[in-house]
Motif scaffolding. Structure first.
Motif, PDB file in Angstrom:
ATOM      1  N   TRP A   1       0.833  -1.201   0.000  1.00  9.45           N
ATOM      2  CA  TRP A   1       0.000   0.000   0.000  1.00  9.45           C
ATOM      3  C   TRP A   1       0.871   1.255   0.000  1.00  9.45           C
ATOM      4  O   TRP A   1       0.727   2.127  -0.862  1.00  9.45           O
ATOM      5  CB  TRP A   1      -0.911  -0.043   1.227  1.00  9.45           C
ATOM      6  CG  TRP A   1      -1.685   1.224   1.516  1.00  9.45           C
ATOM      7  CD1 TRP A   1      -2.032   2.199   0.644  1.00  9.45           C
ATOM      8  CD2 TRP A   1      -2.200   1.619   2.796  1.00  9.45           C
ATOM      9  NE1 TRP A   1      -2.727   3.202   1.277  1.00  9.45           N
ATOM     10  CE2 TRP A   1      -2.851   2.862   2.603  1.00  9.45           C
ATOM     11  CE3 TRP A   1      -2.176   1.046   4.056  1.00  9.45           C
ATOM     12  CZ2 TRP A   1      -3.478   3.547   3.649  1.00  9.45           C
ATOM     13  CZ3 TRP A   1      -2.804   1.721   5.096  1.00  9.45           C
ATOM     14  CH2 TRP A   1      -3.439   2.955   4.893  1.00  9.45           C
ATOM     15  N   ARG A   2       1.819   1.361   0.933  1.00  9.84           N
ATOM     16  CA  ARG A   2       2.560   2.600   1.107  1.00  9.84           C
ATOM     17  C   ARG A   2       3.700   2.775   0.091  1.00  9.84           C
ATOM     18  O   ARG A   2       4.160   3.899  -0.112  1.00  9.84           O
ATOM     19  CB  ARG A   2       3.107   2.673   2.525  1.00  9.84           C
ATOM     20  CG  ARG A   2       2.030   3.040   3.561  1.00  9.84           C
ATOM     21  CD  ARG A   2       1.285   4.277   3.138  1.00  9.84           C
ATOM     22  NE  ARG A   2       0.354   4.755   4.149  1.00  9.84           N
ATOM     23  CZ  ARG A   2      -0.490   5.757   3.971  1.00  9.84           C
ATOM     24  NH1 ARG A   2      -0.500   6.385   2.794  1.00  9.84           N
ATOM     25  NH2 ARG A   2      -1.327   6.153   4.923  1.00  9.84           N
ATOM     26  N   ASP A   3       4.136   1.710  -0.538  1.00 11.37           N
ATOM     27  CA  ASP A   3       5.130   1.891  -1.597  1.00 11.37           C
ATOM     28  C   ASP A   3       4.565   2.656  -2.779  1.00 11.37           C
ATOM     29  O   ASP A   3       5.297   3.318  -3.510  1.00 11.37           O
ATOM     30  CB  ASP A   3       5.659   0.532  -2.070  1.00 11.37           C
ATOM     31  CG  ASP A   3       6.836   0.047  -1.236  1.00 11.37           C
ATOM     32  OD1 ASP A   3       7.340   0.846  -0.415  1.00 11.37           O
ATOM     33  OD2 ASP A   3       7.243  -1.110  -1.402  1.00 11.37           O
ATOM     34  N   PHE A   4       3.260   2.576  -2.984  1.00 15.33           N
ATOM     35  CA  PHE A   4       2.654   3.222  -4.142  1.00 15.33           C
ATOM     36  C   PHE A   4       1.663   4.314  -3.758  1.00 15.33           C
ATOM     37  O   PHE A   4       1.001   4.872  -4.599  1.00 15.33           O
ATOM     38  CB  PHE A   4       1.964   2.177  -5.029  1.00 15.33           C
ATOM     39  CG  PHE A   4       2.927   1.177  -5.574  1.00 15.33           C
ATOM     40  CD1 PHE A   4       3.798   1.512  -6.597  1.00 15.33           C
ATOM     41  CD2 PHE A   4       3.005  -0.107  -5.045  1.00 15.33           C
ATOM     42  CE1 PHE A   4       4.709   0.604  -7.102  1.00 15.33           C
ATOM     43  CE2 PHE A   4       3.919  -1.015  -5.536  1.00 15.33           C
ATOM     44  CZ  PHE A   4       4.766  -0.665  -6.567  1.00 15.33           C
ATOM     45  N   ASP A   5       1.548   4.575  -2.480  1.00 12.76           N
ATOM     46  CA  ASP A   5       0.648   5.630  -2.028  1.00 12.76           C
ATOM     47  C   ASP A   5       1.290   6.327  -0.833  1.00 12.76           C
ATOM     48  O   ASP A   5       0.987   6.068   0.310  1.00 12.76           O
ATOM     49  CB  ASP A   5      -0.715   5.036  -1.628  1.00 12.76           C
ATOM     50  CG  ASP A   5      -1.720   6.126  -1.273  1.00 12.76           C
ATOM     51  OD1 ASP A   5      -1.429   7.304  -1.504  1.00 12.76           O
ATOM     52  OD2 ASP A   5      -2.799   5.774  -0.747  1.00 12.76           O
TER      53      ASP A   5
END
Length: 384
Positions: free
Chosen positions: A377-381
């Motif tokens: 989730w946080r790698d792309f957001d």
């Protein structure tokens, strides 16, 4: 297990050979509950197969013998080895920076399959434990090119996530033409893995060594309880850090709170009275309340991101599974079932503490899968 000022000593060994000019050989035998000193009495529904005041060498070697702690020792020792393999796997396979040293673009695509297809996880984890390169793991090849399992081509979602990675890399190309993906920091997930390994290893050591002496029981039980506190506290780090990445004040509040609660629980576990058998429900309640406090940041996460971030919902599902495993395990531990229903019948296999250990490993693994969802989730957001 309570310390007792009037504790008695058990008959730990029995002479089976004469000395005949040599040092006597002794055989250390298992005894019943009624023969135990007070400091070693914990569960009156387990009637036999106890070790008591064995020398340290024999105590350590008893890991390979049958007694009522054998499965308690091995269930968490195997769990420790599992999480050690998962740590190696995570370090080897999950992308740590923008470079693609393996030459494979199937990084997060493989992780998606791994998180949802059990067989894929087993294959990749085995590859990591065998120290195979990630590209060989994805192709199912050994280092010499031999096929060791079918290649992972299981779902169309793999293609879509690989395609998304390519698009993301293309958007983030710098002037020199090299990709520069900037993944979110990984330390909260590795902190959780470290907490899980500490908990599992201290638990295994406690069940192996506590019978040696009252002092050994005193030390190892406190390490065991401190390990439980470490696991619970470390479990909050991925949840708090990644969920509230865009809300640093809230992030710091949650992380500071769980660190304080973990330190308080570990400190309380150092008190001699904390290990008393009569305080079993209190111990269960303390650690349960500490774990249940995770409902607050999870609910907060769903309020903020539930309708906009699939990663928040996916991670919450695994966290719910983790909570169910821990909850059932604590109930079994506190109620002492099934041995309460048939005392003496579950002395070697199937008593409550063994079942509790299995639920702990299952819950910890579910939380690891939640951690993978947070990274994806946080790698792309991210927040900029």
């Amino acid at each position: 297990m309570a310390s007792s000022t009037t504790s008695t000593s058990c008959e730990a060994c029995k002479c089976v050979d004469g000395n005949m000019g040599k040092e006597e050989k002794r055989k250390y035998e298992l005894i019943g509950y009624d023969e135990l000193p007070e400091w070693l009495k914990d569960n009156e529904f387990i009637h036999g197969y106890y070790r008591c005041e064995w020398p340290m060498k024999e105590t350590i070697l008893s890991i390979f013998s049958i007694h009522n702690e054998t499965l308690n020792v091995w269930s968490h020792l195997v769990g420790f080895l599992l999480f050690l393999c998962l740590t190696i796997f995570t370090a080897m396979v999950i992308p740590m920076d923008g470079s693609n040293k393996s030459g494979s673009i199937a990084t997060w695509g493989d992780l998606v399959d791994m998180a949802n297809v059990t067989v894929a996880l087993r294959h990749d984890a085995l590859a990591a434990c065998l120290l195979l390169p990630p590209s060989a793991a994805a192709a199912g090849l050994s280092e010499d090119g031999q096929q060791i399992w079918p290649p992972n081509t299981s779902s169309s979602s793999l293609f879509h996530h690989r395609h998304a990675i390519q698009i993301q890399d293309h958007r983030l190309q710098d002037i020199g033409g090299t990709t520069a993906v900037d993944p979110v920091t990984r330390w909260p997930l590795f902190a959780y893995l470290a907490g899980a390994m500490v908990c599992l290893l201290t638990s295994s050591a406690c069940h192996l060594l506590l019978c040696h002496s009252e002092h050994a029981a005193y030390l190892t039980l406190r390490l065991d309880y401190a390990g439980i506190a470490a696991l619970i506290a470390a479990s909050f780090y991925p949840l708090s850090y990644y969920t509230f990445l865009c809300h640093p004040s809230t992030q710091r509040l949650y992380m500071a709170s769980i660190t304080f609660l973990g330190a308080a629980a570990a400190t309380a576990s150092l008190l001699p009275a904390f290990q008393a058998p009569r305080l079993r429900p209190l111990r269960a309640a303390l650690f349960s309340a500490m774990g249940a406090s995770g409902v607050v940041p999870i609910a907060h996460k769903l309020v903020i991101y539930g309708a906009t971030a699939p990663g928040a919902v996916a991670s919450a599902r695994f966290e719910a599974l983790m909570g169910a495993c821990y909850g059932v395990g604590v109930v079994v531990y506190a109620a002492r079932v099934p041995e309460r229903w048939a005392p003496g019948r579950f002395d070697l296999v199937g008593h409550s503490h063994q079942l509790f250990h299995l639920f702990v490993v299952a819950g910890a693994y579910a939380h690891y899968l939640a951690g993978l969802e947070y990274l994806k989730w946080r790698d792309f957001d991210k927040c900029y």
